[in-house]
Design a protein around this motif. Structure first.
Motif, PDB file in Angstrom:
ATOM      1  N   GLY A  47      43.085 -95.346  25.518  1.00  0.00           N
ATOM      2  CA  GLY A  47      42.224 -94.207  25.224  1.00  0.00           C
ATOM      3  C   GLY A  47      41.701 -94.171  23.814  1.00  0.00           C
ATOM      4  O   GLY A  47      41.095 -93.179  23.408  1.00  0.00           O
ATOM      5  N   ARG A  48      41.922 -95.257  23.050  1.00  0.00           N
ATOM      6  CA  ARG A  48      41.500 -95.261  21.651  1.00  0.00           C
ATOM      7  C   ARG A  48      40.376 -96.260  21.376  1.00  0.00           C
ATOM      8  O   ARG A  48      40.102 -96.587  20.234  1.00  0.00           O
ATOM      9  CB  ARG A  48      42.700 -95.543  20.739  1.00  0.00           C
ATOM     10  CG  ARG A  48      43.800 -94.500  20.884  1.00  0.00           C
ATOM     11  CD  ARG A  48      44.847 -94.613  19.819  1.00  0.00           C
ATOM     12  NE  ARG A  48      45.634 -95.830  19.933  1.00  0.00           N
ATOM     13  CZ  ARG A  48      46.582 -96.189  19.068  1.00  0.00           C
ATOM     14  NH1 ARG A  48      46.831 -95.424  18.018  1.00  0.00           N
ATOM     15  NH2 ARG A  48      47.255 -97.287  19.237  1.00  0.00           N
ATOM     16  N   GLY A  49      39.704 -96.702  22.448  1.00  0.00           N
ATOM     17  CA  GLY A  49      38.617 -97.650  22.281  1.00  0.00           C
ATOM     18  C   GLY A  49      39.129 -99.026  21.924  1.00  0.00           C
ATOM     19  O   GLY A  49      40.196 -99.448  22.375  1.00  0.00           O
ATOM     20  N   TYR A  50      38.374 -99.744  21.098  1.00  0.00           N
ATOM     21  CA  TYR A  50      38.823-101.052  20.629  1.00  0.00           C
ATOM     22  C   TYR A  50      39.934-100.900  19.587  1.00  0.00           C
ATOM     23  O   TYR A  50      39.886-100.014  18.736  1.00  0.00           O
ATOM     24  CB  TYR A  50      37.671-101.815  19.974  1.00  0.00           C
ATOM     25  CG  TYR A  50      36.712-102.479  20.936  1.00  0.00           C
ATOM     26  CD1 TYR A  50      37.138-103.479  21.812  1.00  0.00           C
ATOM     27  CD2 TYR A  50      35.369-102.134  20.934  1.00  0.00           C
ATOM     28  CE1 TYR A  50      36.252-104.102  22.677  1.00  0.00           C
ATOM     29  CE2 TYR A  50      34.463-102.752  21.797  1.00  0.00           C
ATOM     30  CZ  TYR A  50      34.914-103.736  22.655  1.00  0.00           C
ATOM     31  OH  TYR A  50      34.034-104.345  23.504  1.00  0.00           O
ATOM     32  N   THR A  59      38.631 -97.631  17.297  1.00  0.00           N
ATOM     33  CA  THR A  59      37.253 -97.161  17.167  1.00  0.00           C
ATOM     34  C   THR A  59      37.078 -95.681  17.478  1.00  0.00           C
ATOM     35  O   THR A  59      35.982 -95.151  17.291  1.00  0.00           O
ATOM     36  CB  THR A  59      36.303 -97.976  18.071  1.00  0.00           C
ATOM     37  OG1 THR A  59      36.768 -97.925  19.428  1.00  0.00           O
ATOM     38  CG2 THR A  59      36.223 -99.424  17.610  1.00  0.00           C
ATOM     39  N   ASN A  60      38.125 -95.003  17.947  1.00  0.00           N
ATOM     40  CA  ASN A  60      37.958 -93.569  18.197  1.00  0.00           C
ATOM     41  C   ASN A  60      38.443 -92.729  17.022  1.00  0.00           C
ATOM     42  O   ASN A  60      38.539 -91.515  17.106  1.00  0.00           O
ATOM     43  CB  ASN A  60      38.678 -93.137  19.480  1.00  0.00           C
ATOM     44  CG  ASN A  60      40.171 -92.952  19.293  1.00  0.00           C
ATOM     45  OD1 ASN A  60      40.804 -93.700  18.552  1.00  0.00           O
ATOM     46  ND2 ASN A  60      40.746 -91.983  19.971  1.00  0.00           N
ATOM     47  N   GLU A  61      38.766 -93.395  15.903  1.00  0.00           N
ATOM     48  CA  GLU A  61      39.142 -92.697  14.685  1.00  0.00           C
ATOM     49  C   GLU A  61      38.133 -93.017  13.584  1.00  0.00           C
ATOM     50  O   GLU A  61      37.341 -93.951  13.701  1.00  0.00           O
ATOM     51  CB  GLU A  61      40.550 -93.100  14.232  1.00  0.00           C
ATOM     52  CG  GLU A  61      41.663 -92.725  15.201  1.00  0.00           C
ATOM     53  CD  GLU A  61      42.010 -91.241  15.167  1.00  0.00           C
ATOM     54  OE1 GLU A  61      41.412 -90.508  14.348  1.00  0.00           O
ATOM     55  OE2 GLU A  61      42.876 -90.823  15.951  1.00  0.00           O
ATOM     56  N   LEU A  62      38.201 -92.279  12.499  1.00  0.00           N
ATOM     57  CA  LEU A  62      37.247 -92.443  11.407  1.00  0.00           C
ATOM     58  C   LEU A  62      37.386 -93.781  10.689  1.00  0.00           C
ATOM     59  O   LEU A  62      36.444 -94.248  10.032  1.00  0.00           O
ATOM     60  CB  LEU A  62      37.422 -91.311  10.395  1.00  0.00           C
ATOM     61  CG  LEU A  62      37.048 -89.906  10.878  1.00  0.00           C
ATOM     62  CD1 LEU A  62      37.570 -88.873   9.885  1.00  0.00           C
ATOM     63  CD2 LEU A  62      35.549 -89.773  11.038  1.00  0.00           C
ATOM     64  N   GLU A  63      38.537 -94.424  10.818  1.00  0.00           N
ATOM     65  CA  GLU A  63      38.838 -95.618  10.031  1.00  0.00           C
ATOM     66  C   GLU A  63      37.834 -96.755  10.227  1.00  0.00           C
ATOM     67  O   GLU A  63      37.449 -97.433   9.263  1.00  0.00           O
ATOM     68  CB  GLU A  63      40.257 -96.101  10.362  1.00  0.00           C
ATOM     69  CG  GLU A  63      40.470 -96.359  11.840  1.00  0.00           C
ATOM     70  CD  GLU A  63      41.915 -96.179  12.277  1.00  0.00           C
ATOM     71  OE1 GLU A  63      42.344 -96.951  13.142  1.00  0.00           O
ATOM     72  OE2 GLU A  63      42.586 -95.276  11.752  1.00  0.00           O
ATOM     73  N   THR A  64      37.391 -96.974  11.474  1.00  0.00           N
ATOM     74  CA  THR A  64      36.451 -98.073  11.713  1.00  0.00           C
ATOM     75  C   THR A  64      35.123 -97.805  11.013  1.00  0.00           C
ATOM     76  O   THR A  64      34.512 -98.716  10.445  1.00  0.00           O
ATOM     77  CB  THR A  64      36.239 -98.291  13.219  1.00  0.00           C
ATOM     78  OG1 THR A  64      37.499 -98.545  13.845  1.00  0.00           O
ATOM     79  CG2 THR A  64      35.310 -99.460  13.473  1.00  0.00           C
ATOM     80  N   LEU A  87      30.122 -94.292  16.420  1.00  0.00           N
ATOM     81  CA  LEU A  87      31.522 -94.148  16.028  1.00  0.00           C
ATOM     82  C   LEU A  87      31.757 -92.782  15.405  1.00  0.00           C
ATOM     83  O   LEU A  87      30.816 -92.137  14.939  1.00  0.00           O
ATOM     84  CB  LEU A  87      31.884 -95.248  15.023  1.00  0.00           C
ATOM     85  CG  LEU A  87      31.823 -96.689  15.542  1.00  0.00           C
ATOM     86  CD1 LEU A  87      31.907 -97.673  14.379  1.00  0.00           C
ATOM     87  CD2 LEU A  87      32.950 -96.943  16.540  1.00  0.00           C
ATOM     88  N   PRO A  88      33.022 -92.312  15.369  1.00  0.00           N
ATOM     89  CA  PRO A  88      33.308 -91.057  14.687  1.00  0.00           C
ATOM     90  C   PRO A  88      32.862 -91.114  13.225  1.00  0.00           C
ATOM     91  O   PRO A  88      32.973 -92.171  12.603  1.00  0.00           O
ATOM     92  CB  PRO A  88      34.837 -90.949  14.789  1.00  0.00           C
ATOM     93  CG  PRO A  88      35.192 -91.771  15.987  1.00  0.00           C
ATOM     94  CD  PRO A  88      34.211 -92.903  15.996  1.00  0.00           C
ATOM     95  N   LYS A  98      30.654 -98.698  25.982  1.00  0.00           N
ATOM     96  CA  LYS A  98      29.423 -98.183  25.392  1.00  0.00           C
ATOM     97  C   LYS A  98      29.114 -98.824  24.039  1.00  0.00           C
ATOM     98  O   LYS A  98      28.019 -98.666  23.517  1.00  0.00           O
ATOM     99  CB  LYS A  98      29.522 -96.661  25.235  1.00  0.00           C
ATOM    100  CG  LYS A  98      29.569 -95.922  26.573  1.00  0.00           C
ATOM    101  CD  LYS A  98      29.637 -94.418  26.364  1.00  0.00           C
ATOM    102  CE  LYS A  98      29.660 -93.691  27.710  1.00  0.00           C
ATOM    103  NZ  LYS A  98      29.761 -92.220  27.529  1.00  0.00           N
ATOM    104  N   LEU A  99      30.107 -99.518  23.474  1.00  0.00           N
ATOM    105  CA  LEU A  99      29.889-100.212  22.203  1.00  0.00           C
ATOM    106  C   LEU A  99      29.395-101.630  22.486  1.00  0.00           C
ATOM    107  O   LEU A  99      29.997-102.631  22.076  1.00  0.00           O
ATOM    108  CB  LEU A  99      31.176-100.238  21.383  1.00  0.00           C
ATOM    109  CG  LEU A  99      31.675 -98.888  20.873  1.00  0.00           C
ATOM    110  CD1 LEU A  99      33.048 -99.026  20.235  1.00  0.00           C
ATOM    111  CD2 LEU A  99      30.693 -98.284  19.874  1.00  0.00           C
TER     112      LEU A  99
END
Length: 248
Positions: A47-50, A59-64, A87-88, A98-99
């Motif tokens: 559930g957190r993307g890549y 990829t579901n956090e600001l870090e990327t 991205l966020p 979707k990416l």
């Protein structure tokens, strides 16, 4: 996830050889080998993307987005900047489908030179390594293996306030055995690892549960190092049912 800070380099109270040793051991847990793997990118179905690189950026956090922003400062013309809109904080980034083209763009930019690796290292130090060293200093954890335990925990669990986070694990350990400053550092670290093992086996975040349960073995390795090589004297043997590596 740890707060976004401006500090980027390793902490001055730990030498560079030990910094590298600590990171290499966590690299084994994350990508199977001591050497960093900046090209690692995979959707783990949590559930957190890549999940990206040996640092486990998602990829579901600001870090990327922070990495791409820093990389854009270093390499103005690149193929990753357009993904910031997906991205966020502008989008969720949770659906890797979707990416489209993101994985190929990541590999293409890595091949251009060291700037993307530099951006990853800077963000990782800011989010994971520096907070881990600061927490160790604050709590009075001096053993190299204790610093490794703190870094590896923040790397995997994040430094936020949720029940599965580094802070929650540390608080439970302190309640159980007291502060490391009270001459109970080894006892505290054993309690800390016990709490972390429980979180990995039964996390409150159900989306990460399957992936985390598969990683319980990294706590067993850390427990073995605490018992037999607390100074992380080389060569450090990292062995379990899933790992068999050596760090010099």
């Amino acid at each position: 996830m740890a707060p976004h800070s401006e500090r980027t380099g390793p902490q001055p109270n730990i030498d560079r050889a030990m910094v590298q040793r600590i990171k290499s051991i966590s690299n084994i847990f994350e990508v199977g080998a001591p050497r960093p793997d900046f090209g690692y990118i995979e959707d783990l179905g949590d559930g957190r993307g890549y999940t990206i690189t040996q640092y486990g950026f998602v990829t579901n956090e600001l870090e990327t987005g922070w990495i791409i922003e820093r990389y854009t400062e270093l390499a103005a013309v690149n193929s990753l900047t357009p993904f910031l809109a997906q991205l966020p904080p502008k989008a969720s980034g949770t659906d890797s489908a979707k990416l489209t083209g993101f994985a190929k763009a990541w590999g293409r930019e890595l091949a251009r030179g060291p700037f993307l690796q530099q951006a990853c290292d800077e963000v990782a130090d800011r989010l994971y390594f520096n907070p881990a060293m600061e927490a160790a200093d604050t709590l009075g954890v001096t053993l190299p293996v204790g610093r490794l335990i703190f870094y590896d925990t923040i790397l995997q669990h994040g430094g936020g306030e949720d029940p599965d986070s580094f802070g929650a694990i540390s608080e439970r350990a302190q309640k159980a055995v007291g502060s490391p400053k009270e001459g109970r550092e080894v006892e505290f670290l054993h309690a800390f690892l016990k709490m972390r093992r429980h979180v990995l086996a039964e996390p409150t975040n159900r989306e990460t549960a399957d992936v985390w349960r598969q990683s319980v073995g990294r706590v067993d390795v850390l427990s073995d190092l605490l018992a037999h090589n607390p100074g992380l004297e080389p060569p450090v043997l990292v062995t379990s049912a899933h790992f068999n590596a050596e760090v010099s």
